[in-house]
Enzyme design. Structure first.
Site, PDB file in Angstrom:
ATOM      1  N   GLY A  33      -6.708  40.916  88.383  1.00 18.21           N
ATOM      2  CA  GLY A  33      -5.463  40.935  87.617  1.00 18.21           C
ATOM      3  C   GLY A  33      -4.486  41.960  88.128  1.00 18.21           C
ATOM      4  O   GLY A  33      -4.864  42.943  88.764  1.00 18.21           O
ATOM      5  N   ARG A  34      -3.216  41.703  87.851  1.00 18.00           N
ATOM      6  CA  ARG A  34      -2.161  42.649  88.175  1.00 18.00           C
ATOM      7  C   ARG A  34      -1.300  42.848  86.947  1.00 18.00           C
ATOM      8  O   ARG A  34      -1.072  41.921  86.179  1.00 18.00           O
ATOM      9  CB  ARG A  34      -1.280  42.123  89.313  1.00 18.00           C
ATOM     10  CG  ARG A  34      -1.988  42.051  90.646  1.00 18.00           C
ATOM     11  CD  ARG A  34      -1.035  41.585  91.730  1.00 18.00           C
ATOM     12  NE  ARG A  34      -1.668  41.613  93.034  1.00 18.00           N
ATOM     13  CZ  ARG A  34      -1.055  41.280  94.162  1.00 18.00           C
ATOM     14  NH1 ARG A  34       0.212  40.887  94.127  1.00 18.00           N
ATOM     15  NH2 ARG A  34      -1.687  41.334  95.312  1.00 18.00           N
ATOM     16  N   GLY A  35      -0.846  44.069  86.778  1.00 21.11           N
ATOM     17  CA  GLY A  35       0.015  44.360  85.639  1.00 21.11           C
ATOM     18  C   GLY A  35       1.100  45.329  86.007  1.00 21.11           C
ATOM     19  O   GLY A  35       1.233  45.738  87.162  1.00 21.11           O
TER      20      GLY A  35
ATOM     21  N   GLY B 197      -0.630  48.678  87.333  1.00 18.24           N
ATOM     22  CA  GLY B 197      -1.769  48.786  88.228  1.00 18.24           C
ATOM     23  C   GLY B 197      -2.482  47.475  88.468  1.00 18.24           C
ATOM     24  O   GLY B 197      -2.310  46.496  87.749  1.00 18.24           O
TER      25      GLY B 197
ATOM     26  N   VAL C 296      -6.155  45.427  88.758  1.00 21.08           N
ATOM     27  CA  VAL C 296      -7.421  45.503  88.036  1.00 21.08           C
ATOM     28  C   VAL C 296      -8.503  44.805  88.848  1.00 21.08           C
ATOM     29  O   VAL C 296      -8.306  43.685  89.334  1.00 21.08           O
ATOM     30  CB  VAL C 296      -7.306  44.854  86.638  1.00 21.08           C
ATOM     31  CG1 VAL C 296      -8.627  44.981  85.888  1.00 21.08           C
ATOM     32  CG2 VAL C 296      -6.190  45.510  85.841  1.00 21.08           C
TER      33      VAL C 296
ATOM     34  N   LYS D 155      -8.918  49.823  86.697  1.00 24.00           N
ATOM     35  CA  LYS D 155      -7.508  49.798  87.063  1.00 24.00           C
ATOM     36  C   LYS D 155      -7.291  50.813  88.174  1.00 24.00           C
ATOM     37  O   LYS D 155      -7.680  51.975  88.068  1.00 24.00           O
ATOM     38  CB  LYS D 155      -6.613  50.141  85.872  1.00 24.00           C
ATOM     39  CG  LYS D 155      -5.120  50.092  86.228  1.00 24.00           C
ATOM     40  CD  LYS D 155      -4.240  50.589  85.097  1.00 24.00           C
ATOM     41  CE  LYS D 155      -4.167  49.576  83.992  1.00 24.00           C
ATOM     42  NZ  LYS D 155      -3.166  49.988  82.959  1.00 24.00           N
TER      43      LYS D 155
ATOM     44  N   ASP E  30       3.705  48.336  73.540  1.00 25.40           N
ATOM     45  CA  ASP E  30       3.707  47.076  74.291  1.00 25.40           C
ATOM     46  C   ASP E  30       2.645  46.136  73.731  1.00 25.40           C
ATOM     47  O   ASP E  30       1.844  45.569  74.462  1.00 25.40           O
ATOM     48  CB  ASP E  30       3.463  47.342  75.776  1.00 25.40           C
ATOM     49  CG  ASP E  30       3.898  46.160  76.651  1.00 25.40           C
ATOM     50  OD1 ASP E  30       4.680  45.315  76.164  1.00 25.40           O
ATOM     51  OD2 ASP E  30       3.462  46.067  77.805  1.00 25.40           O
TER      52      ASP E  30
END
Length: 995
Positions: free
Chosen positions: A682-684, A687, A689, A703, A816
């Site tokens: 995953g990307r956020g 960062g 993951v 992360k 958030d």
């Protein structure tokens, strides 16, 4: 002993008890007093930067100790150690052995523990201040302190029931402040207080008091300050309050008061500050016209009617006027604010007419100019071009006309210009380059015209530009990339032409881009996919050509609309999903292998071509492949070298630092070895993951936030934190670690440890195999969840947020909250995740402010966009949106909601009846449970109220959700989700996790 007539047995007993106590106090010598003071010193700690106790030592005269006052006989009469930063517990057995002690002032320190019954021995006390500390437990019986003239226990951490009966003996009390404690049992208004006829100060704010204010309050004729705010007081303001002729401050806000201002209220001619906001008061303001000493008048969020008295324009001391959210009519006093250093006006959300008073900033002191949602007419007076003190100008949704005076665009301290939904015309002038503080430029739905000035890009603090539905022409400024803080760009519905400037990709904080309904030409910039924070992209109804950038397929957009353009070529497979089913309509030259409404894309093997052409293409393709292979291998070698360099630097014994927050069964080397591309899940926004599987089979999520040696923060193209060559944490890293390291709650993601080096930051979490709630509701991993499972997710997530707001030593505001930040374990229990934006609440009177819009489009509370003020109620709003997602199955933003509309607006449009709300419930929820779902939808509506103070706390949300438990929950907990979980468990990624 004969009892005086009229004296009750109880009062007689207490007086005898006090006499006995006073006689039992053993006289102590001056030498004894020295030892008692030294014992006090030994129980306390002081900051290293202060020398509070440097004089407190044997050999010094105790009367020369810092904070000590003695009488002529050399005995201690005062201990004054307020605001010294002292920490510890107070030994009242020693303190109250000082037989001549009359004053204890220990306010504004960090004392803790319980205040014990030994305090009863301080019978000579006249002045007692423990305000602003961190005590615990209940307030002991104070009935022996009959000489008290000053008692301040405000904001000291006390709980339980206050001993109101103790006040009966304090007949000399003039100052009484007990507010802002944790008194946990709501009690009626204390009648003991209104018998204290010498009171000049009464502060009972946030004191768990209910019922009516007694008429007898008028007997306290010496009162100068009366504060009863933030309680559960109801009924009308008593007429007796009009007898308090010396009253200078009256605070009644945040209660349930009804009725009109009492007859005779105008007699309070000494009143300087009056605040009865957020009640249910009605009627007119005619009594106010006599209060000529007023400096601050706050009556917002009531049901007041009629006109604002013209006399307010003659009040020479008035500096603050807040009357928003009432039903006031008529015009504003033309001389309003012209006599004084006027600072603040908010008369928004009324039905006021007429023009804007011209002289409110005559003395250049005004900071807030708020008159939105009225029926004001005329122009914006040119006198405000000199108002350099202005911070906020909000005049939207009126009927103002004419041009905006040029100087307003460049006022140096202005943070927000909100002039939307008027009839204003003219252009944005180049004066805007001087607006170095300007964060929000909101001009939608007007008659503005002309070109957008290049000078706009010099207003470097801009976070939001919303200029939709105007007549702007020409091109988007090529220098727009200079606006690196820009979060929202909405130019919808203008006459803009030319191409989308490539520099837009330098606006690394962009979350919302709406350039629809213009005449833009050229191609969509390929690099637009590098905007990793982008959440919504609308380029519909233009003349854009070329192919859809493949990079768009790598992004998770809540809204994508490229319809009605001239785009050609294939629609990327990753965008050919139900989520974007109507995003490409009106582009006849597009093709797709998955979307039925488009023609299939024809591959080269399907086309009929001459043999020579085929051979030429074959050899050209082979050559191209060889070149690409060489480039790819070289890039891979460079990347691997760089990656190895980073990992190797982490593996050096002196390069990393591991900090654990629980007992661990792994080392940092077990984690570092898995930080590689094949484990990326995953990307956020803060960062990447990775999934880590330990030797014992335990799964973790890590992360990775990496910073280059040059100092630029590199985990993500949108990151802008700056690091020195020495190891220095990023803001996201600091926020996440600070928020999570001390949290222990079943519904908050668990942080095991952090690992840091000179160029890397790693956060190691529990792994949640069922991904995020967003994925389960909206994405390719979407599943048919029944209402029972959705309800359990809603309740669990609410419990997690309740803990953050109410269960931590200092409340944590997430900032958030969204469905992609609610992760699900293998049993579908939710965890609140991603604390990269978290704010730990500071105890400051000004609140918690930020100069950037944090959060995600569709979830951001409306007040956050214009006040920049952080509060727990912002999280409540966002959670209300999540509840709406769970009930309806819809995303927060969908094209069918309408332009600039979201799920909250869509739901509110259907609030007229129960049947209308039933129609909103997701079809995947069985008919027998839809009414249960509607009950939760009603909670969501409360959570998303426009006014923050109207929203329930998360504690109340949890209570309401518990009451809305579906009847079938005890019988059924596993539905289709359970059936499908085994099939998909191996494919489910922790996507969105810890983003």
């Amino acid at each position: 002993m004969e009892r005086p007539s009229g004296m009750s047995a109880g009062v007689l007993f207490r007086r005898v008890l006090m006499l006995c106590l006073s006689l039992s106090v053993v006289s102590v010598s001056q030498a004894d007093e020295l030892q008692l003071l030294l014992k006090l010193k030994s129980s306390l700690a002081t900051p290293s930067t202060t020398g509070v106790f440097s004089s407190w030592r044997v050999g010094n005269d105790k009367c020369n100790f810092t904070g000590i006052v003695c009488n002529s006989g050399g005995f201690v009469t005062e201990i004054n150690l307020s605001q010294m930063g002292l920490v510890g517990t107070l030994p009242f057995d020693s303190i109250c052995s000082l037989g001549s002690l009359e004053k204890i002032d220990l306010g504004e320190n960090r004392f803790y523990g319980k205040v014990v019954d030994d305090l009863r021995n301080c019978t000579r006390l006249k002045y007692f201040n423990l305000g602003f500390n961190s005590f615990s437990g209940t307030v002991p019986d104070l009935s022996t302190l009959s000489r008290l003239e000053f008692l301040n226990l405000n904001n000291s951490g006390f709980s339980g029931i206050f001993p109101w009966k103790s006040l009966e003996n304090m007949t000399n009390l003039g100052f009484l402040s007990l507010g802002d404690n944790f008194f946990d049992v709501t009690s009626p208004f204390p009648m003991e207080a209104i018998k204290l006829e010498k009171l000049y100060w009464l502060y009972l704010t946030n004191c768990s008091i209910r019922g009516q204010i007694p008429e007898g309050i008028g007997n306290l004729t010496l009162l100068e300050n009366l504060e009863l705010s933030d309680n559960e007081l109801s009924g009308e303001i008593p007429r007796g309050i009009a007898r308090l002729g010396r009253l200078q401050q009256l605070e009644l806000y945040d209660n349930f008061l009804t009725g009109k201002l009492p007859l005779g209220f105008g007699n309070l001619t000494s009143l300087v500050n009056f605040d009865a906001s957020h009640n249910r008061l009605e009627g007119g303001l005619s009594e106010i016209r006599f209060l000529t000493s007023l400096a601050s008048l706050q009556l917002f969020e009531n049901q007041l009617t009629g006109e604002i008295p013209e006399e307010l324009g003659e009040f020479k001391n008035l500096t603050e006027l807040s009357l928003y959210s009432n039903r006031l009519t008529g015009s504003l006093p033309p001389k309003l604010g012209s006599w004084s250093d006027f600072k603040y006006v908010d008369v928004s959300d009324n039905s006021l007419t007429g023009s804007i008073p011209p002289d409110m900033c005559k003395n250049v002191k005004m900071t807030d100019f708020l008159m939105l949602d009225n029926k004001l007419t005329g122009t914006i007076p040119a006198t405000y071009t000199d108002c350099s003190s202005l911070i906020r100008v909000r005049l939207n949704n009126n009927s103002l006309s004419g041009a905006v005076p040029a100087g307003i665009w460049g006022l140096p301290n202005l943070i927000i210009i909100d002039l939307g939904a008027n009839q204003l015309e003219g252009s944005i002038t180049s004066d805007i380059r001087r607006g170095k503080s300007l964060a929000q430029l909101l001009l939608s739905d007007n008659k503005f015209s002309g070109e957008l000035p290049e000078a706009m890009s010099e207003a470097s603090a801009l976070v939001s530009i919303q200029l939709s539905l105007n007549g702007f022409v020409g091109k988007i400024p090529s220098t727009i990339g200079n606006l690196t803080k820009l979060n929202t760009l909405n130019l919808n519905g203008n006459l803009l032409s030319s191409s989308i400037p490539v520099s837009i990709v330098s606006c690394v904080a962009l979350a919302v881009v709406n350039l629809s309904n213009n005449s833009l030409t050229g191609e969509i910039p390929d690099s637009i996919g590098n905007l990793q924070t982008l959440n919504s992209l609308n380029l519909s109804n233009n003349k854009l050509s070329g192919k859809i950038p493949l990079s768009l397929g790598l992004m998770k957009l809540s809204l994508l609309d490229l319809s009605n353009n001239r785009l050609t070529g294939p629609i990327p497979d990753s965008l050919s999903t139900e989520a974007y089913h109507d995003s490409f309509d009106g582009n006849p030259s597009l093709c797709s292998q998955r979307l039925e409404q488009f023609r299939p894309c024809i591959s080269s093997s399907q086309a009929t071509t001459p043999v020579g052409v085929i051979l030429s293409c074959f050899f050209a393709g082979i050559s191209l492949l060889l070149i690409m292979f060489a480039i790819m291998m070289y890039a891979k070698f460079r990347k691997r070298s760089k990656s190895l360099k980073s990992v190797n630097s982490l593996c050096r014994p002196d390069s990393w630092n591991m900090k654990s927050y629980c007992v661990l069964s792994f080392t940092e080397r077990d984690i570092i070895d898995f930080i590689k591309t094949e484990n990326l899940i995953g990307r956020g926004g803060s960062g990447n993951v990775y999934k880590v599987v330990l030797g014992n089979g335990k799964e973790l999520a890590v992360k990775h936030i990496w910073a280059s040696c040059s100092g630029s923060f590199r985990s993500h193209p949108s990151s802008s934190a700056i690091l020195s060559k020495k190891r220095k944490s990023s803001p996201e890293y600091d926020a996440e670690v600070a928020a999570l390291s001390s949290i222990r709650h079943v519904n908050v993601v668990k942080l095991y440890c952090s690992i840091t080096s000179e160029d890397s930051h790693l956060l190691v979490y529990e792994y949640l195999p069922n991904g995020s709630l967003w994925d389960r509701l909206h994405e390719s991993q979407k599943m048919e969840m029944g209402w029972e499972v959705r309800y359990e997710i809603a309740l669990g997530a609410a419990l997690g947020l309740e803990y953050l707001h109410h269960g931590c030593a200092r409340p944590i505001i997430h900032r958030d909250v969204k469905s992609s930040n609610i992760l699900l374990d293998k049993e579908w229990k939710p965890r609140i995740a991603d604390f990269g934006l978290a704010k730990i609440v500071q105890a400051s009177p000004g609140g918690n402010w930020t100069h950037a819009i944090a959060g995600t489009l569709g979830y951001i509370a409306p007040e956050y966009a214009y006040t920049m003020k952080v509060s727990e109620k912002s999280d409540v709003y966002s959670f209300g949106v999540v509840l709406m997602e769970l009930v309806t199955g819809r995303r927060p933003i969908e094209s069918e909601f309408g332009e600039n509309k979201d799920i909250v607006h869509w739901v509110r449009e259907h609030m007229s009846s129960k049947n209308s709300l039933l129609d909103l419930v997701d079809s995947n929820i069985s008919d027998t449970l839809k009414e249960d779902a509607v009950e939760v939808l009603r909670i969501a509506i409360l959570c998303t109220a426009n006014i923050p103070t109207v929203r329930p706390s998360m504690r109340m949300v949890v209570q309401m959700l518990e009451e809305a438990e579906p009847c079938s929950l005890n019988n059924i907990l596993v539905d289709k989700v359970g059936e499908n979980s085994e099939k998909t468990e191996g494919k489910q990624l922790n996507s969105g996790s810890q983003n």
